[in-house]
Structure formats: structure tokens, C-alpha cells
Design a protein around this motif. Structure first.
Motif, PDB file in Angstrom:
ATOM      1  N   ALA A  75       0.906  -1.298   0.103  1.00 45.33           N
ATOM      2  CA  ALA A  75       0.000   0.134   0.128  1.00 45.33           C
ATOM      3  C   ALA A  75       0.822   1.152  -0.049  1.00 45.33           C
ATOM      4  CB  ALA A  75      -1.053   0.014   1.229  1.00 45.33           C
ATOM      5  N   TYR A  76       1.871   1.257   0.793  1.00 43.19           N
ATOM      6  CA  TYR A  76       2.888   2.407   0.739  1.00 43.19           C
ATOM      7  C   TYR A  76       3.474   2.669  -0.583  1.00 43.19           C
ATOM      8  CZ  TYR A  76       6.915   5.303   1.760  1.00 43.19           C
ATOM      9  OH  TYR A  76       8.053   6.135   1.987  1.00 43.19           O
ATOM     10  N   LEU A  77       4.050   1.508  -1.094  1.00 39.11           N
ATOM     11  CA  LEU A  77       4.783   1.667  -2.354  1.00 39.11           C
ATOM     12  C   LEU A  77       3.858   2.129  -3.438  1.00 39.11           C
ATOM     13  CD1 LEU A  77       7.074  -1.475  -2.545  1.00 39.11           C
ATOM     14  CD2 LEU A  77       7.804   0.942  -1.872  1.00 39.11           C
ATOM     15  N   GLU A  78       2.391   1.881  -3.690  1.00 40.91           N
ATOM     16  CA  GLU A  78       1.550   2.361  -4.562  1.00 40.91           C
ATOM     17  C   GLU A  78       1.127   3.610  -4.211  1.00 40.91           C
ATOM     18  OE1 GLU A  78      -2.864   1.427  -5.925  1.00 40.91           O
ATOM     19  OE2 GLU A  78      -1.962  -0.248  -4.738  1.00 40.91           O
ATOM     20  N   GLY A  79       0.824   3.905  -2.989  1.00 42.19           N
ATOM     21  CA  GLY A  79       0.012   5.234  -2.673  1.00 42.19           C
ATOM     22  C   GLY A  79       1.040   6.299  -2.530  1.00 42.19           C
ATOM     23  N   ALA A  80       2.245   6.155  -2.105  1.00 48.32           N
ATOM     24  CA  ALA A  80       3.431   7.027  -1.913  1.00 48.32           C
ATOM     25  C   ALA A  80       3.973   7.321  -3.362  1.00 48.32           C
ATOM     26  CB  ALA A  80       4.512   6.601  -1.031  1.00 48.32           C
ATOM     27  N   LEU A  81       4.015   6.498  -4.263  1.00 47.70           N
ATOM     28  CA  LEU A  81       4.498   6.860  -5.548  1.00 47.70           C
ATOM     29  C   LEU A  81       3.541   7.451  -6.367  1.00 47.70           C
ATOM     30  CD1 LEU A  81       6.602   6.309  -7.843  1.00 47.70           C
ATOM     31  CD2 LEU A  81       5.615   4.344  -8.560  1.00 47.70           C
ATOM     32  N   ASP A  82       2.259   7.356  -6.369  1.00 47.26           N
ATOM     33  CA  ASP A  82       1.378   8.082  -6.877  1.00 47.26           C
ATOM     34  C   ASP A  82       1.116   9.781  -6.383  1.00 47.26           C
ATOM     35  OD1 ASP A  82      -1.296   8.321  -8.429  1.00 47.26           O
ATOM     36  OD2 ASP A  82      -2.167   8.867  -6.628  1.00 47.26           O
ATOM     37  N   LEU A  83       1.275   9.909  -4.890  1.00 42.82           N
ATOM     38  CA  LEU A  83       1.429  11.152  -4.391  1.00 42.82           C
ATOM     39  C   LEU A  83       2.844  11.709  -4.723  1.00 42.82           C
ATOM     40  CD1 LEU A  83      -0.221  10.391  -0.947  1.00 42.82           C
ATOM     41  CD2 LEU A  83      -1.307  11.699  -2.989  1.00 42.82           C
ATOM     42  N   PHE A  84       3.716  11.220  -4.960  1.00 43.46           N
ATOM     43  CA  PHE A  84       5.035  11.776  -5.323  1.00 43.46           C
ATOM     44  C   PHE A  84       4.842  12.278  -6.735  1.00 43.46           C
ATOM     45  CE2 PHE A  84       9.815  11.984  -4.825  1.00 43.46           C
ATOM     46  CZ  PHE A  84      10.024  12.157  -6.251  1.00 43.46           C
ATOM     47  N   VAL A  85       4.383  11.612  -7.579  1.00 44.03           N
ATOM     48  CA  VAL A  85       4.210  12.060  -8.964  1.00 44.03           C
ATOM     49  C   VAL A  85       3.304  13.095  -8.887  1.00 44.03           C
ATOM     50  CG1 VAL A  85       3.471  11.547 -11.375  1.00 44.03           C
ATOM     51  CG2 VAL A  85       5.140   9.931  -9.890  1.00 44.03           C
ATOM     52  N   LYS A  86       2.229  13.110  -8.440  1.00 46.13           N
ATOM     53  CA  LYS A  86       1.157  14.217  -8.635  1.00 46.13           C
ATOM     54  C   LYS A  86       1.804  15.672  -7.967  1.00 46.13           C
ATOM     55  CE  LYS A  86      -3.203  11.577  -8.150  1.00 46.13           C
ATOM     56  NZ  LYS A  86      -4.176  11.202  -7.314  1.00 46.13           N
ATOM     57  N   ALA A  87       2.552  15.340  -6.672  1.00 44.83           N
ATOM     58  CA  ALA A  87       2.899  16.534  -6.079  1.00 44.83           C
ATOM     59  C   ALA A  87       4.154  17.220  -6.943  1.00 44.83           C
ATOM     60  CB  ALA A  87       3.418  16.546  -4.868  1.00 44.83           C
ATOM     61  N   ALA A  88       4.831  16.282  -7.464  1.00 44.30           N
ATOM     62  CA  ALA A  88       6.265  16.849  -7.935  1.00 44.30           C
ATOM     63  C   ALA A  88       5.545  17.477  -9.352  1.00 44.30           C
ATOM     64  CB  ALA A  88       7.000  15.884  -8.390  1.00 44.30           C
ATOM     65  N   LYS A  89       4.584  16.847 -10.109  1.00 47.78           N
ATOM     66  CA  LYS A  89       4.362  17.342 -11.417  1.00 47.78           C
ATOM     67  C   LYS A  89       3.748  18.857 -11.067  1.00 47.78           C
ATOM     68  CE  LYS A  89       4.212  13.355 -14.262  1.00 47.78           C
ATOM     69  NZ  LYS A  89       3.005  12.301 -15.089  1.00 47.78           N
ATOM     70  N   SER A  90       2.850  18.823 -10.255  1.00 50.07           N
ATOM     71  CA  SER A  90       2.146  20.212  -9.768  1.00 50.07           C
ATOM     72  C   SER A  90       3.323  21.415  -9.565  1.00 50.07           C
ATOM     73  CB  SER A  90       1.163  20.088  -8.692  1.00 50.07           C
ATOM     74  OG  SER A  90       0.507  21.308  -8.294  1.00 50.07           O
ATOM     75  N   ALA A  91       4.284  20.790  -8.763  1.00 50.06           N
ATOM     76  CA  ALA A  91       5.295  22.142  -8.607  1.00 50.06           C
ATOM     77  C   ALA A  91       6.086  22.345  -9.705  1.00 50.06           C
ATOM     78  CB  ALA A  91       6.176  21.336  -7.335  1.00 50.06           C
TER      79      ALA A  91
END
Length: 350
Positions: A75-91
Motif C-alpha cells: 500500500a505504501y509503495l503504490e500510494g506514496a509513488l502516486d502522491l510523489f508524482v502528483k505533487a512533483a508534477k504540480s510543483a
């Protein structure tokens, strides 16, 4: 003196599942009340945290079932990767940059184990350059957002002209435990949420604010205040001592010392931007910093809407403060395992 790094952009992201406090409280009651004799007394925390809702990488029903390290890590690997990409792309979008423009990535996370770390796992989705510098940081807990920002600023300052991306990702809800019949676990169940925040820093003439100073203060013999136990079923939260009275008694002198090392004082700070660890922590910080009660309004709003997401939370507060308009000087602060206070002074760009 090297030129200071500037904060170029701040972005946030949350997962899709919403945990309403009015739903979590009866669910926790059903899970714990018949197995934990002290539950009725502790259960008031669901009403007193100041939290209305939180976000999670798994639906509420997922927490009704026992999970061990394999399930929690997946759950961590899936969820954290998704949030990493969303936040990074937005920044990146906010900074008008492409992923290939990033020279250094600082990844802050303490709520899961990933080797390779999250930024490496995000390469395909993000499109980072093959020679980008990777700086994964683990173990800072709630202080990670502030300390990660400070690390990123120093790396940008050391190599003027380079772009440094810092991403703080925490999935605190994955620490909820059915087998932990403790006050600390009940409090965590009432308090924690999931989220991510990303910032980009660069030495430049433009930007949102200048990172003019940073510092930390670690108190001896305080390892028991906050942290994780590593148990067979997963991380177990450590809250062995009450944090609000400690913050009220010790945070003011610590911040004064950090500011003094930069030639500043409390009176030089126009706005404090604090990690809202909980409603009582916010009140304690206002008292410690001699602020009028209610002054930390952005903190209360973020806590109510997102809960305590650990490291990213203070960056959610920063994003809200930027939207409202930063004053001349702001001071970010957070308390984390160690037990450590971390601070970053931001001076609004001209």
C-alpha cells in the motif's frame, strides 16, 4: 557569502479516499471498545482533535482487517509513488519547469520502507534526467517537511543555477493497528492522514521567498517522546510523553536560539507557520511564542481539513499562507522525533 536560494513553487497532493471523523469514530469504537478497557476515556480524542476529515490511500473498510508488513508495504509503495508524482508534477507546472530541468531531488518520507527509494521509482512517470542527484531522507517524522526544505535550500545554494526538488510524502494511516491496544494507537487513529507536498528551490533573482536561515534544536534524553516501534505487524506509533506541555515549555527558547544564530529575534518574525500536530499542540505553540489565541489560523484550517500528515503538513500550511499573502518574514517550524525542533526563515522576495 553564497547567494541564498529562493522558493520557486509549492504544491500539495492528497489521495482519493476521504475519512470523515464522524465515520472514523464509530468505526474505532466498534473495533476497540470491547477489547480495551480504557477506550471510553480515550475516545474523546475523536471530538477534541479539531479534525473534520482526512485523506487516505485505502478506504475505511481496509482498516477493519489485520495487515502485516507485506500488505502495508504494498500500500505504501503504490500510494506514496502516486502522491510523489502528483505533487512533483504540480510543483514543476507552477515553476514552468520540466522534470529534466531538475538537478537534485530530496525525498522525505518516514512512514514506509522503499529501496529503491521513491524518486527512483518515479523516474519513468516523471522523466528525470539520468544524472540527477538523489537524496532520500528517512526518520525525521513531522519535522521532515521543514528540514527537507532546509536541506534542499542548502543544496541549491551550493550549486547556483541548479533546480532542487524536495518532495515530502507520508502515509500515516498505514500505521493504524488493530493489535495495538494502547492510548498512542487510539490517538494516532484519530489524528493521522495521508498527503504529499513538493517545493522547488533555485538561486535566482525571482521567486516566492528567500530561504534566509535554518536551524535545529535537539533536546537530550527525549527519544521516547515521538517515533516508531518496529513490530512484526508494522510500525507502531510512539507517544510516550505528552507533546503539548513539552512544546509550551521548551519551544520558545529553542526558536529564540535558532533565530539568534541567524542574527534574528522573535520580534523580527511577522508570521509563524507551524506544523499543526494537533489542536492542543497549536494552542501550546501560541502560548510558547506569546501569540494571541487563534493566531495560527492557517494551521487550524489545515488540521481540520487534512489531519496530521506528518512531514508534508507544514508545507500545506505554507501553501495556504502564500495564497493569503506572505508578510515580510515568516518562520516555518515543526517538532519531530529526536526530539527536535526544526526551523526555516523565509523572507518575502522583493
Amino acid at each position: 557569502m553564497l547567494p541564498s536560494a529562493k522558493l520557486i513553487s509549492v504544491a500539495t497532493a492528497v489521495p482519493g479516499y476521504v475519512l470523515l471523523q464522524r465515520d472514523v469514530a464509530p468505526a474505532a469504537n466498534a473495533i476497540f471498545s470491547n477489547r480495551y478497557s480504557d477506550y471510553a476515556r480515550i475516545a474523546r480524542v475523536f471530538e477534541t482533535t479539531g479534525i473534520q476529515k482526512r485523506h487516505a490511500v485505502r478506504p475505511l473498510e481496509w482498516f477493519f482487517e489485520p495487515h502485516g508488513w507485506p500488505e502495508r508495504t504494498a500500500a505504501y509503495l503504490e500510494g506514496a509513488l502516486d502522491l510523489f508524482v502528483k505533487a512533483a508534477k504540480s510543483a514543476l507546472d507552477d515553476a514552468a519547469l520540466d522534470a529534466r530541468d531538475i538537478d537534485t531531488i530530496v525525498t522525505v518520507s518516514s512512514t514506509g520502507i522503499a529501496t529503491p527509494s521513491l524518486e527512483a521509482r518515479a523516474f519513468g512517470a516523471m522523466g528525470f534526467r539520468e544524472n540527477v542527484h538523489r537524496v532520500p531522507v528517512f526518520g525525521l517524522g513531522c519535522a521532515g517537511g521543514v528540514t527537507g526544505l532546509a536541506i534542499a535550500a542548502k543544496l541549491a545554494q551550493a550549486r547556483p543555477g541548479t533546480n532542487v526538488l524536495v518532495v515530502a510524502v507520508e502515509l500515516c494511516t498505514l500505521s493504524f493497528r488493530l493489535d495495538e491496544l494502547t492510548k498512542a494507537n487510539i490517538v494516532a487513529t484519530a489524528l493521522f492522514g495521508d498527503g504529499a507536498a513538493a517545493c522547488i528551490l533555485r538561486v535566482t533573482d525571482e521567486g516566492i521567498a528567500e530561504v534566509e536561515a535554518s536551524g535545529e534544536h535537539t533536546w537530550p534524553d527525549t527519544l521516547d517522546i515521538m517515533g516508531w516501534n518496529v513490530d512484526p505487524q508494522g510500525f507502531g506509533v510512539v507517544f510516550a510523553r505528552a507533546i503539548p506541555p513539552f512544546a509550551e515549555a521548551h519551544m520558545g527558547p529553542a526558536i529564540e536560539g535558532i533565530l539568534a544564530s541567524a542574527g534574528l529575534s522573535l520580534s523580527d518574525v511577522d508570521r509563524f507557520i507551524c506544523h499543526p500536530g494537533g489542536k492542543k499542540v497549536i494552542v501550546a505553540l501560541e502560548r510558547a511564542l506569546s501569540l494571541d489565541q487563534g493566531s495560527l489560523d492557517h494551521e487550524r484550517h489545515v488540521l481540520a481539513e487534512y489531519g496530521n500528515m506528518s512531514a508534508p503538513t507544514v508545507l500545506f500550511v505554507l501553501a495556504r499562507a502564500i495564497e493569503a499573502g506572505l508578510p515580510r518574514r515568516s518562520l516555518l517550524s515543526a517538532l519531530g522525533p529526536g526530539f527536535t525542533a526544526s526551523c526555516v526563515s523565509l523572507k518575502k522576495a522583493a
